[in-house]
Design a protein around this motif. Structure first.
Motif, PDB file in Angstrom:
ATOM      1  N   TRP A 105     -16.938  -0.091  11.658  1.00 22.85           N
ATOM      2  CA  TRP A 105     -16.586   0.775  10.538  1.00 22.85           C
ATOM      3  C   TRP A 105     -15.764  -0.037   9.538  1.00 22.85           C
ATOM      4  O   TRP A 105     -15.121  -1.020   9.898  1.00 22.85           O
ATOM      5  CB  TRP A 105     -15.782   1.980  11.004  1.00 22.85           C
ATOM      6  CG  TRP A 105     -16.539   2.912  11.915  1.00 22.85           C
ATOM      7  CD1 TRP A 105     -17.895   3.057  12.003  1.00 22.85           C
ATOM      8  CD2 TRP A 105     -15.980   3.819  12.854  1.00 22.85           C
ATOM      9  NE1 TRP A 105     -18.211   4.013  12.947  1.00 22.85           N
ATOM     10  CE2 TRP A 105     -17.049   4.496  13.481  1.00 22.85           C
ATOM     11  CE3 TRP A 105     -14.677   4.145  13.226  1.00 22.85           C
ATOM     12  CZ2 TRP A 105     -16.850   5.472  14.447  1.00 22.85           C
ATOM     13  CZ3 TRP A 105     -14.481   5.110  14.188  1.00 22.85           C
ATOM     14  CH2 TRP A 105     -15.565   5.771  14.787  1.00 22.85           C
ATOM     15  N   PRO A 106     -15.745   0.372   8.289  1.00 21.67           N
ATOM     16  CA  PRO A 106     -15.043  -0.417   7.267  1.00 21.67           C
ATOM     17  C   PRO A 106     -13.524  -0.387   7.402  1.00 21.67           C
ATOM     18  O   PRO A 106     -12.926   0.661   7.675  1.00 21.67           O
ATOM     19  CB  PRO A 106     -15.488   0.220   5.949  1.00 21.67           C
ATOM     20  CG  PRO A 106     -16.035   1.549   6.298  1.00 21.67           C
ATOM     21  CD  PRO A 106     -16.456   1.517   7.733  1.00 21.67           C
ATOM     22  N   VAL A 107     -12.947  -1.562   7.203  1.00 21.97           N
ATOM     23  CA  VAL A 107     -11.497  -1.740   7.201  1.00 21.97           C
ATOM     24  C   VAL A 107     -11.126  -2.421   5.886  1.00 21.97           C
ATOM     25  O   VAL A 107     -11.743  -3.426   5.519  1.00 21.97           O
ATOM     26  CB  VAL A 107     -11.023  -2.613   8.387  1.00 21.97           C
ATOM     27  CG1 VAL A 107      -9.524  -2.879   8.305  1.00 21.97           C
ATOM     28  CG2 VAL A 107     -11.385  -1.966   9.722  1.00 21.97           C
ATOM     29  N   LEU A 108     -10.151  -1.865   5.207  1.00 20.53           N
ATOM     30  CA  LEU A 108      -9.640  -2.442   3.965  1.00 20.53           C
ATOM     31  C   LEU A 108      -8.160  -2.749   4.140  1.00 20.53           C
ATOM     32  O   LEU A 108      -7.404  -1.919   4.654  1.00 20.53           O
ATOM     33  CB  LEU A 108      -9.810  -1.461   2.800  1.00 20.53           C
ATOM     34  CG  LEU A 108     -11.205  -0.933   2.528  1.00 20.53           C
ATOM     35  CD1 LEU A 108     -11.153   0.196   1.502  1.00 20.53           C
ATOM     36  CD2 LEU A 108     -12.114  -2.040   2.061  1.00 20.53           C
ATOM     37  N   HIS A 109      -7.762  -3.928   3.719  1.00 20.71           N
ATOM     38  CA  HIS A 109      -6.353  -4.318   3.778  1.00 20.71           C
ATOM     39  C   HIS A 109      -5.810  -4.323   2.355  1.00 20.71           C
ATOM     40  O   HIS A 109      -6.486  -4.788   1.438  1.00 20.71           O
ATOM     41  CB  HIS A 109      -6.202  -5.710   4.387  1.00 20.71           C
ATOM     42  CG  HIS A 109      -6.712  -5.799   5.784  1.00 20.71           C
ATOM     43  ND1 HIS A 109      -5.898  -5.645   6.882  1.00 20.71           N
ATOM     44  CD2 HIS A 109      -7.967  -5.998   6.270  1.00 20.71           C
ATOM     45  CE1 HIS A 109      -6.630  -5.759   7.983  1.00 20.71           C
ATOM     46  NE2 HIS A 109      -7.882  -5.963   7.637  1.00 20.71           N
ATOM     47  N   VAL A 110      -4.598  -3.811   2.189  1.00 20.06           N
ATOM     48  CA  VAL A 110      -3.936  -3.854   0.891  1.00 20.06           C
ATOM     49  C   VAL A 110      -2.662  -4.669   1.063  1.00 20.06           C
ATOM     50  O   VAL A 110      -1.834  -4.383   1.923  1.00 20.06           O
ATOM     51  CB  VAL A 110      -3.607  -2.446   0.360  1.00 20.06           C
ATOM     52  CG1 VAL A 110      -2.926  -2.540  -1.001  1.00 20.06           C
ATOM     53  CG2 VAL A 110      -4.873  -1.591   0.271  1.00 20.06           C
ATOM     54  N   LYS A 111      -2.540  -5.702   0.233  1.00 16.55           N
ATOM     55  CA  LYS A 111      -1.412  -6.631   0.294  1.00 16.55           C
ATOM     56  C   LYS A 111      -0.583  -6.480  -0.972  1.00 16.55           C
ATOM     57  O   LYS A 111      -1.129  -6.481  -2.070  1.00 16.55           O
ATOM     58  CB  LYS A 111      -1.945  -8.056   0.419  1.00 16.55           C
ATOM     59  CG  LYS A 111      -0.904  -9.121   0.508  1.00 16.55           C
ATOM     60  CD  LYS A 111      -1.599 -10.482   0.706  1.00 16.55           C
ATOM     61  CE  LYS A 111      -0.633 -11.610   0.610  1.00 16.55           C
ATOM     62  NZ  LYS A 111      -0.382 -11.999  -0.784  1.00 16.55           N
ATOM     63  N   HIS A 112       0.716  -6.343  -0.795  1.00 16.19           N
ATOM     64  CA  HIS A 112       1.606  -6.196  -1.949  1.00 16.19           C
ATOM     65  C   HIS A 112       2.087  -7.562  -2.418  1.00 16.19           C
ATOM     66  O   HIS A 112       2.664  -8.324  -1.647  1.00 16.19           O
ATOM     67  CB  HIS A 112       2.811  -5.318  -1.600  1.00 16.19           C
ATOM     68  CG  HIS A 112       3.649  -4.996  -2.788  1.00 16.19           C
ATOM     69  ND1 HIS A 112       3.314  -3.987  -3.664  1.00 16.19           N
ATOM     70  CD2 HIS A 112       4.789  -5.546  -3.264  1.00 16.19           C
ATOM     71  CE1 HIS A 112       4.219  -3.939  -4.628  1.00 16.19           C
ATOM     72  NE2 HIS A 112       5.126  -4.879  -4.404  1.00 16.19           N
ATOM     73  N   ASP A 113       1.831  -7.864  -3.671  1.00 15.01           N
ATOM     74  CA  ASP A 113       2.348  -9.070  -4.321  1.00 15.01           C
ATOM     75  C   ASP A 113       3.356  -8.617  -5.364  1.00 15.01           C
ATOM     76  O   ASP A 113       2.990  -8.112  -6.422  1.00 15.01           O
ATOM     77  CB  ASP A 113       1.216  -9.865  -4.993  1.00 15.01           C
ATOM     78  CG  ASP A 113       0.427 -10.716  -4.025  1.00 15.01           C
ATOM     79  OD1 ASP A 113       0.782 -10.772  -2.833  1.00 15.01           O
ATOM     80  OD2 ASP A 113      -0.557 -11.344  -4.460  1.00 15.01           O
ATOM     81  N   GLU A 114       4.621  -8.775  -5.048  1.00 13.58           N
ATOM     82  CA  GLU A 114       5.721  -8.311  -5.899  1.00 13.58           C
ATOM     83  C   GLU A 114       6.187  -9.424  -6.832  1.00 13.58           C
ATOM     84  O   GLU A 114       6.410 -10.552  -6.395  1.00 13.58           O
ATOM     85  CB  GLU A 114       6.879  -7.855  -5.002  1.00 13.58           C
ATOM     86  CG  GLU A 114       8.137  -7.488  -5.723  1.00 13.58           C
ATOM     87  CD  GLU A 114       7.963  -6.346  -6.694  1.00 13.58           C
ATOM     88  OE1 GLU A 114       8.407  -6.483  -7.855  1.00 13.58           O
ATOM     89  OE2 GLU A 114       7.378  -5.314  -6.317  1.00 13.58           O
ATOM     90  N   ALA A 115       6.358  -9.094  -8.099  1.00 17.84           N
ATOM     91  CA  ALA A 115       6.791 -10.078  -9.095  1.00 17.84           C
ATOM     92  C   ALA A 115       8.282 -10.403  -8.985  1.00 17.84           C
ATOM     93  O   ALA A 115       8.699 -11.514  -9.321  1.00 17.84           O
ATOM     94  CB  ALA A 115       6.482  -9.566 -10.506  1.00 17.84           C
ATOM     95  N   THR A 116       9.078  -9.477  -8.493  1.00 17.96           N
ATOM     96  CA  THR A 116      10.529  -9.667  -8.407  1.00 17.96           C
ATOM     97  C   THR A 116      10.864 -10.741  -7.374  1.00 17.96           C
ATOM     98  O   THR A 116      10.583 -10.571  -6.182  1.00 17.96           O
ATOM     99  CB  THR A 116      11.217  -8.339  -8.007  1.00 17.96           C
ATOM    100  OG1 THR A 116      10.789  -7.321  -8.895  1.00 17.96           O
ATOM    101  CG2 THR A 116      12.723  -8.481  -8.026  1.00 17.96           C
ATOM    102  N   PRO A 117      11.464 -11.853  -7.806  1.00 19.08           N
ATOM    103  CA  PRO A 117      11.738 -12.968  -6.883  1.00 19.08           C
ATOM    104  C   PRO A 117      12.638 -12.626  -5.703  1.00 19.08           C
ATOM    105  O   PRO A 117      12.545 -13.257  -4.659  1.00 19.08           O
ATOM    106  CB  PRO A 117      12.411 -14.025  -7.766  1.00 19.08           C
ATOM    107  CG  PRO A 117      12.015 -13.677  -9.160  1.00 19.08           C
ATOM    108  CD  PRO A 117      11.841 -12.189  -9.181  1.00 19.08           C
ATOM    109  N   THR A 118      13.498 -11.621  -5.828  1.00 20.51           N
ATOM    110  CA  THR A 118      14.410 -11.269  -4.735  1.00 20.51           C
ATOM    111  C   THR A 118      13.763 -10.359  -3.700  1.00 20.51           C
ATOM    112  O   THR A 118      14.349 -10.108  -2.651  1.00 20.51           O
ATOM    113  CB  THR A 118      15.681 -10.589  -5.286  1.00 20.51           C
ATOM    114  OG1 THR A 118      15.281  -9.458  -6.079  1.00 20.51           O
ATOM    115  CG2 THR A 118      16.493 -11.568  -6.128  1.00 20.51           C
ATOM    116  N   SER A 119      12.572  -9.865  -3.968  1.00 15.84           N
ATOM    117  CA  SER A 119      11.887  -8.981  -3.020  1.00 15.84           C
ATOM    118  C   SER A 119      11.353  -9.776  -1.829  1.00 15.84           C
ATOM    119  O   SER A 119      10.867 -10.899  -1.991  1.00 15.84           O
ATOM    120  CB  SER A 119      10.711  -8.281  -3.719  1.00 15.84           C
ATOM    121  OG  SER A 119       9.908  -7.614  -2.775  1.00 15.84           O
TER     122      SER A 119
END
Length: 183
Positions: free
Chosen positions: A44-58
């Motif tokens: 079955w389909p699996v989708l991954h969502v990855k967060h790329d945050e612009a804030t350098p302190t994150s």
């Protein structure tokens, strides 16, 4: 049978950094692993969502040391990875297009944290017409400090967020019940 994609949201090394240390459900990754194994076994389909945050302190900073998807839930076999830059996985991403391409009217959402990116994604997904299934053991919360300084512990945040989402926005269940209901 209708296609029911599994979406894994923001489960990156960033979530193991001290700022996120007081999780109420530290076993959420094990639940996601069970779901991934079941989905992959059934192809079955699996989708991954990855967060790329612009804030350098994150801890989720795009070029930071903890930005990669956790090895425990890493994509396999060509599973797509969608990149997001906002708290909601539908904003400026391919998630809606990918779900529509799969013919999905419903999807299972797992990941972190229930009161931030999960909440924003669920509410937007509902507004877009999706039926969202939320296995409560495949997510977690951390404590939240209110503007007036009151501290809400992680379990309270988790319980209240699930109660709110479960009333109108998502079908709240658990991993075992979800898998059992699919067999």
């Amino acid at each position: 049978m209708q296609v029911l994609p599994l979406v894994v949201l923001d489960v990156q090394d960033a979530i193991d950094q001290p700022v996120w240390a007081d999780k109420n459900n530290p076993d959420y990754v094990k639940a996601i692993q069970k779901l991934l194994a079941h989905w992959r076994r059934n192809k079955w389909p699996v989708l991954h969502v990855k967060h790329d945050e612009a804030t350098p302190t994150s801890t989720y900073h795009t070029h930071g040391p903890w930005n990669r998807i956790k090895a425990d839930v890493a994509p396999a076999g060509g599973e797509p990875v969608l990149i997001k830059h906002q708290n909601c996985a539908f904003v400026d991403t391919e998630l809606d297009r990918q779900l529509k391409a799969l013919g999905a009217k419903s999807f299972v959402l797992t990941g972190v944290v229930i009161h931030n990116s999960m909440d924003a994604t669920i509410r937007t997904g509902k507004a877009l017409g999706y039926h969202i299934i939320l296995p409560k053991d495949a997510t977690t919360a951390v404590s939240v400090t209110a503007p007036d300084g009151r501290l809400f512990d992680a379990q309270t945040v988790y319980d209240l967020t699930l109660a709110i989402l479960g009333q109108e926005y998502a079908e709240v269940t658990d991993t075992q019940s979800l898998i059992a209901g699919m067999e």
